[in-house]
Design a protein around this motif. Structure first.
Motif, mmCIF file in Angstrom:
data_model
loop_
_atom_site.group_PDB
_atom_site.id
_atom_site.type_symbol
_atom_site.label_atom_id
_atom_site.label_comp_id
_atom_site.label_asym_id
_atom_site.label_seq_id
_atom_site.Cartn_x
_atom_site.Cartn_y
_atom_site.Cartn_z
ATOM 1 N N GLN A 1 6.783 -27.593 9.860
ATOM 2 C CA GLN A 1 7.280 -28.040 10.609
ATOM 3 C C GLN A 1 6.208 -27.821 11.642
ATOM 4 O OE1 GLN A 1 10.542 -27.760 12.989
ATOM 5 N NE2 GLN A 1 11.003 -29.672 13.722
ATOM 6 N N PRO A 2 5.597 -28.978 12.568
ATOM 7 C CA PRO A 2 4.607 -28.524 13.121
ATOM 8 C C PRO A 2 5.445 -27.684 14.348
ATOM 9 C CG PRO A 2 3.880 -30.586 12.851
ATOM 10 C CD PRO A 2 4.843 -30.357 12.353
ATOM 11 N N GLU A 3 5.992 -27.823 14.577
ATOM 12 C CA GLU A 3 7.187 -27.530 15.850
ATOM 13 C C GLU A 3 7.572 -25.766 15.822
ATOM 14 O OE1 GLU A 3 7.793 -30.447 14.711
ATOM 15 O OE2 GLU A 3 7.717 -31.457 16.751
ATOM 16 N N ALA A 4 8.118 -26.047 14.355
ATOM 17 C CA ALA A 4 8.532 -24.399 13.765
ATOM 18 C C ALA A 4 7.056 -23.521 14.140
ATOM 19 C CB ALA A 4 8.982 -24.269 12.464
ATOM 20 N N GLU B 1 15.852 -24.759 23.633
ATOM 21 C CA GLU B 1 14.929 -23.262 24.367
ATOM 22 C C GLU B 1 16.066 -22.267 24.189
ATOM 23 O OE1 GLU B 1 12.410 -22.840 25.991
ATOM 24 O OE2 GLU B 1 13.361 -20.655 26.502
ATOM 25 N N PRO C 1 12.536 -30.274 8.974
ATOM 26 C CA PRO C 1 12.331 -30.149 9.910
ATOM 27 C C PRO C 1 13.493 -29.841 10.881
ATOM 28 C CG PRO C 1 11.496 -32.512 9.357
ATOM 29 C CD PRO C 1 12.173 -31.503 8.517
ATOM 30 N N ASP D 1 4.455 -23.569 16.219
ATOM 31 C CA ASP D 1 4.140 -23.419 16.916
ATOM 32 C C ASP D 1 4.909 -22.107 17.762
ATOM 33 O OD1 ASP D 1 2.369 -25.359 17.451
ATOM 34 O OD2 ASP D 1 2.816 -27.220 18.103
ATOM 35 N N LEU D 2 5.984 -22.677 17.503
ATOM 36 C CA LEU D 2 6.930 -21.516 17.675
ATOM 37 C C LEU D 2 6.705 -20.114 17.211
ATOM 38 C CD1 LEU D 2 10.571 -22.886 17.207
ATOM 39 C CD2 LEU D 2 9.403 -22.158 19.546
ATOM 40 N N ASP E 1 15.142 -29.750 15.317
ATOM 41 C CA ASP E 1 15.284 -30.065 16.472
ATOM 42 C C ASP E 1 15.733 -28.581 17.526
ATOM 43 O OD1 ASP E 1 14.591 -31.978 18.102
ATOM 44 O OD2 ASP E 1 17.040 -32.765 17.636
ATOM 45 N N TRP E 2 14.116 -27.783 17.479
ATOM 46 C CA TRP E 2 14.898 -26.951 18.393
ATOM 47 C C TRP E 2 15.036 -26.785 19.474
ATOM 48 C CZ3 TRP E 2 14.584 -22.307 15.661
ATOM 49 C CH2 TRP E 2 14.052 -23.267 14.178
ATOM 50 N N ARG F 1 15.225 -20.139 20.768
ATOM 51 C CA ARG F 1 13.972 -19.891 20.588
ATOM 52 C C ARG F 1 13.963 -18.675 21.632
ATOM 53 N NH1 ARG F 1 9.401 -18.199 23.259
ATOM 54 N NH2 ARG F 1 10.603 -18.074 25.139
#
Ligand code: UDP
Length: 421
Positions: free
Chosen positions: A160-163, A100, A95, A165-166, A97-98, A103
């Motif tokens: 990782q779901p957040e990654a 902004e 994981p 999602d990006l 920590d993204w 991105r």
């Protein structure tokens, strides 16, 4: 703007002696209808890692088939490649920590790379780094022609779901996607053409052609490796997922029963892999001045020929990854008739058939035990190596992968599937 990579011409005909009968004819027959098609491969780096390795041979072979094929790479700052490496790791399950800003850097760098876009009939975008290019062109009001494929070399099972999602909105723009294994495919992509095609090695690369005892001896001399004592090796980027410290543990365990055993750890420092230097240092520290552990990189002049020598001369080739998209190095080792002890993950079990072409292991301890077993039985090593070479000949030579691409392009162009299958 993308940067074109210079290519050395290759001829499919020259593969005849190493591939199974009929293979060359079948590829040519299927490719005939694609003659003149413009093809573009895009990835993050022209050197270091499996994708660059494949494209350096695949693109010239496509040209030899009459396709108008190019290979281009994206450019970006060190920070950009820091972000894309974090994304690579997060997509493999580590994981992050993204922010902004990260991105935005990823997207904006791709926007610059998409500038001055030229038209192609088939565009293959490799991996997450350049994935936004298609969406960004459309966002800018352009309607880029041709069929677009996203080639994902990564195992997304534990992403990782957040990654994800990006990445997902950009990956969803494509006409189709290519995966190494069906279980890597992540839910959430539109139901479009989805192809399964594992990578493959080039048997005619200087890395994989037969190498003489004298050439091996010369390489050993250059790196002060003792040719009269047994040696095992792992060839991999210095990366946590390749578990180089675990390899050292396994080696130390095997050396207890095989005094004189040597280990060669080879790793290239890829331009898009900022973690490499840090991991190289960790490996040096862990080695702790042990003179029988040789840690070498491309900066020491280790190129394809040297990798060939190390793999060919190894009693056993090790690939103790804990995550692995495919692991070209496994096929490279098997092709040289060496058994491979591989981490039981990703694409390795496609190549290491446990007990037949090598052994699959979960831990460094298990790896050390299997090393002991194989080092004690040279006949078993040769038998497994021979079985491995035939497995690679049938499934993991570049000609099979080239044929897969030809078939995929035909499908996307709405042509009849080929008769020879
Ligand atoms: N490689 C190399 N020198 C090195 C490390 C790796 O030539 O020091 C090559 C290796 O022989 C293989 C490729 O880089 O052809 C690595 O591909 P693989 O699929 O094993 O791993 P990836 O780096 O793509 O995760």
């Amino acid at each position: 703007m993308l940067t074109a990579v210079e290519l050395t011409p290759k001829s499919l005909e020259s593969y005849r002696a190493v591939v199974l009968p009929g293979v060359i004819e079948a590829i040519r027959e299927d490719a005939r209808a694609l003659a003149g098609a413009r093809v573009l491969h895009v990835n993050a780096t022209s050197y270091g890692g499996g994708v660059a390795e494949i494209l350096a041979s695949m693109t010239p072979l496509m040209r030899d088939l009459g396709l108008n094929a190019d290979w281009k790479v994206i450019s970006g700052s060190d920070e950009f490649f820091g972000v894309t490496k974090a994304m690579h790791n997060a997509l493999q399950g580590h994981p992050h920590d993204w922010t902004e800003a990260e991105r935005a850097l990823w997207v904006e760098t791709n926007r610059k790379n998409a500038d001055g876009w030229e038209e192609y009939d088939f565009v293959v975008i490799h991996d997450p780094q350049p994935a936004p290019i298609l969406g960004l062109l459309r966002e800018a009001g352009q309607t880029p022609g041709g069929k677009w494929l996203w080639r994902c070399h990564i195992d997304l099972t534990d992403a990782q779901p957040e990654a994800w999602d990006l990445l997902r909105p950009w990956a969803s723009e494509y006409d189709g996607s290519i995966w190494t294994m069906r279980q890597y495919v992540r839910q959430g992509l539109p139901d479009r053409d989805l192809f399964i095609a594992p990578p493959a090695i080039d048997p005619l690369s200087p890395k994989n052609v037969p190498i003489s005892e004298a050439e091996i001896a010369a390489v050993f001399d250059r790196y002060t490796i003792d040719g009269s004592r047994p040696m095992v090796c792992q060839v991999s980027r210095f990366d946590p997922w390749k578990d180089p410290l675990g390899v050292i543990d396994a080696f130390r365990m095997a050396r207890e029963t095989n005094p004189g055993l040597q280990l060669v750890l080879v790793g290239s420092l890829a331009h898009d892999d900022p973690e490499g230097q840090e991991w190289l240092q960790r490996v040096f520290d862990y080695r702790d001045h042990d003179r029988d552990i040789h840690v070498l990189t491309n900066l020491d002049g280790v190129g394809n020929h040297e990798v060939n020598a190390f793999q060919a001369a190894s009693r056993v080739v090790i690939q103790k990854s804990t995550r692995e998209g495919f692991g070209l190095v496994v096929s490279e080792g098997l092709w040289k008739g060496r058994p491979v002890i591989g981490g039981n993950c990703g694409g390795i079990p496609l190549q290491v058939i446990d007990g037949q072409t090598g052994y699959l292991v979960e831990t460094a301890q298990e790896c050390g035990m299997r090393l002991r077993q194989l080092l004690a039985d040279p006949a078993e090593c040769d038998q497994m190596g021979a079985a491995g070479r035939e497995l690679v000949r049938e499934h993991f030579l570049l000609t099979r992968y080239l044929h897969d691409y030809v078939r995929m392009f035909r499908t996307l162009a709405g042509m009849q599937p080929s008769e020879r299958g």
